[in-house]
Write an enzyme that holds these catalytic residues in place. Structure first.
Site, PDB file in Angstrom:
ATOM      1  N   ARG A  81       1.082 -11.360   4.329  1.00 59.15           N
ATOM      2  CA  ARG A  81       1.417  -9.923   4.961  1.00 59.15           C
ATOM      3  C   ARG A  81      -0.122  -9.309   5.428  1.00 59.15           C
ATOM      4  O   ARG A  81       0.004  -8.235   5.062  1.00 59.15           O
ATOM      5  CB  ARG A  81       2.394  -9.237   4.489  1.00 59.15           C
ATOM      6  CG  ARG A  81       3.788  -9.690   4.285  1.00 59.15           C
ATOM      7  CD  ARG A  81       4.633  -8.973   3.475  1.00 59.15           C
ATOM      8  NE  ARG A  81       4.416  -8.768   1.994  1.00 59.15           N
ATOM      9  CZ  ARG A  81       4.041  -7.888   1.406  1.00 59.15           C
ATOM     10  NH1 ARG A  81       3.940  -6.691   2.265  1.00 59.15           N
ATOM     11  NH2 ARG A  81       3.828  -8.016   0.090  1.00 59.15           N
ATOM     12  N   CYS A  96      -6.566  -7.119   0.098  1.00 57.01           N
ATOM     13  CA  CYS A  96      -5.256  -6.820   0.986  1.00 57.01           C
ATOM     14  C   CYS A  96      -4.858  -5.237   0.779  1.00 57.01           C
ATOM     15  O   CYS A  96      -5.455  -4.636   1.688  1.00 57.01           O
ATOM     16  CB  CYS A  96      -4.373  -7.901   0.568  1.00 57.01           C
ATOM     17  SG  CYS A  96      -3.010  -8.455   1.633  1.00 57.01           S
ATOM     18  N   GLU A 101      -7.924 -13.872  -5.625  1.00 58.83           N
ATOM     19  CA  GLU A 101      -7.275 -14.007  -6.935  1.00 58.83           C
ATOM     20  C   GLU A 101      -6.419 -15.063  -6.993  1.00 58.83           C
ATOM     21  O   GLU A 101      -6.226 -15.669  -8.042  1.00 58.83           O
ATOM     22  CB  GLU A 101      -6.784 -12.643  -7.543  1.00 58.83           C
ATOM     23  CG  GLU A 101      -5.324 -12.237  -7.126  1.00 58.83           C
ATOM     24  CD  GLU A 101      -5.495 -11.620  -5.571  1.00 58.83           C
ATOM     25  OE1 GLU A 101      -6.317 -11.719  -5.184  1.00 58.83           O
ATOM     26  OE2 GLU A 101      -4.419 -11.336  -5.184  1.00 58.83           O
ATOM     27  N   HIS A 124      -6.400 -12.866  -0.174  1.00 58.13           N
ATOM     28  CA  HIS A 124      -6.101 -12.781  -1.819  1.00 58.13           C
ATOM     29  C   HIS A 124      -7.197 -13.876  -2.700  1.00 58.13           C
ATOM     30  O   HIS A 124      -6.604 -14.746  -2.865  1.00 58.13           O
ATOM     31  CB  HIS A 124      -4.807 -12.897  -2.191  1.00 58.13           C
ATOM     32  CG  HIS A 124      -3.807 -12.128  -1.795  1.00 58.13           C
ATOM     33  ND1 HIS A 124      -3.610 -11.027  -2.830  1.00 58.13           N
ATOM     34  CD2 HIS A 124      -3.020 -11.463  -0.769  1.00 58.13           C
ATOM     35  CE1 HIS A 124      -2.537 -10.248  -2.226  1.00 58.13           C
ATOM     36  NE2 HIS A 124      -2.273 -10.724  -0.982  1.00 58.13           N
ATOM     37  N   SER A 182       0.825  -1.277  -0.029  1.00 54.14           N
ATOM     38  CA  SER A 182       0.150  -0.024   0.171  1.00 54.14           C
ATOM     39  C   SER A 182       0.640   1.172  -0.128  1.00 54.14           C
ATOM     40  O   SER A 182       0.448   2.447  -0.684  1.00 54.14           O
ATOM     41  CB  SER A 182      -0.886   0.039   1.174  1.00 54.14           C
ATOM     42  OG  SER A 182      -0.108  -0.366   2.328  1.00 54.14           O
TER      43      SER A 182
END
Ligand code: GLN
Length: 203
Positions: free
Chosen positions: A143, A91, A180, A178, A57
């Site tokens: 994470r 995330c 995906e 996640h 981020s």
């Protein structure tokens, strides 16, 4: 034809393309992916849904707030003006939704702690439950951030034991894992289904 804007600032972008293509085949909803790097990309075509991927981020904030891109401030404004726009933040994407740093409230009615589940070596995979999909789901946590407080308990859409791992506000969903990277395209299918309704309302 549904047009999904995929934020391309950094991180796990291409796997979202694969997941969207599979979700499109499974649902029969045709999809076109519009890659978003700048605010111009956002405004140059009609977008029916947005995906903000995972990654880092801090890096996304740096690139997306740069004068060359300007994507983040434009996207935040666009989402606030269109609360029914379907958005999937995963995330790091969930971090940007929960902590937008534009001087306004969280876009998903929840706050979040970066790396709340620890760092890289504390990444893990586990079965979670999704109220949105009404079934268990393979959660892949890398994470991962942790949702710390929520405005409204009805906004919880996914849990891992007592932990909240997915929240929803309006048509925006934020997941600390996640989707995906799993073989289950349920959340991507949800996005496409919502995008159909959204695009019909606007038509
Ligand atoms: N820890 C990362 C961050 O702070 C998020 C990790 C991820 O997206 N897999 O942005």
């Amino acid at each position: 034809m549904i047009r999904v804007g995929l934020v391309m600032l950094q991180g796990a972008r291409n796997v979202h393309i694969e997941a969207l293509e599979k979700a499109s085949k499974e649902s029969g909803i045709e999809v076109e992916i519009k890659k978003l790097r700048t605010s111009n990309d956002l405004f140059s075509s009609k977008i029916d849904a947005v995906i903000i991927p995972g990654g880092e981020s801090t890096t996304m904030r740096l690139t997306g707030n740069s004068s060359k891109s300007g994507l983040i401030p434009s996207l935040l404004r666009f989402m606030r003006q269109n609360p029914q726009l379907p958005v999937l933040g995963t995330c790091a994407g969930a971090i940007l939704l929960a902590d937008p740093r534009d001087g306004k409230n969280s876009l998903i009615g929840s706050s979040i702690i970066r790396n709340g589940y620890g760092r890289q070596n504390e990444s893990f995979q586990t079965e979670i439950y999704s109220k949105l999909l009404m079934r268990n789901y393979p959660g892949i946590f890398i994470r991962a951030p942790k949702f710390s407080s929520i405005e409204d308990s009805n906004s919880v859409i996914a849990t891992f034991g007592k932990d909240i791992v997915g929240v929803r506000k309006f048509n925006r969903i934020a997941l600390s894992f996640h989707p995906e990277l799993s073989h289950d395209n349920g959340f991507h299918r949800w996005l496409l289904e919502q995008a159909i309704i959204y695009s019909e309302i606007l038509a």
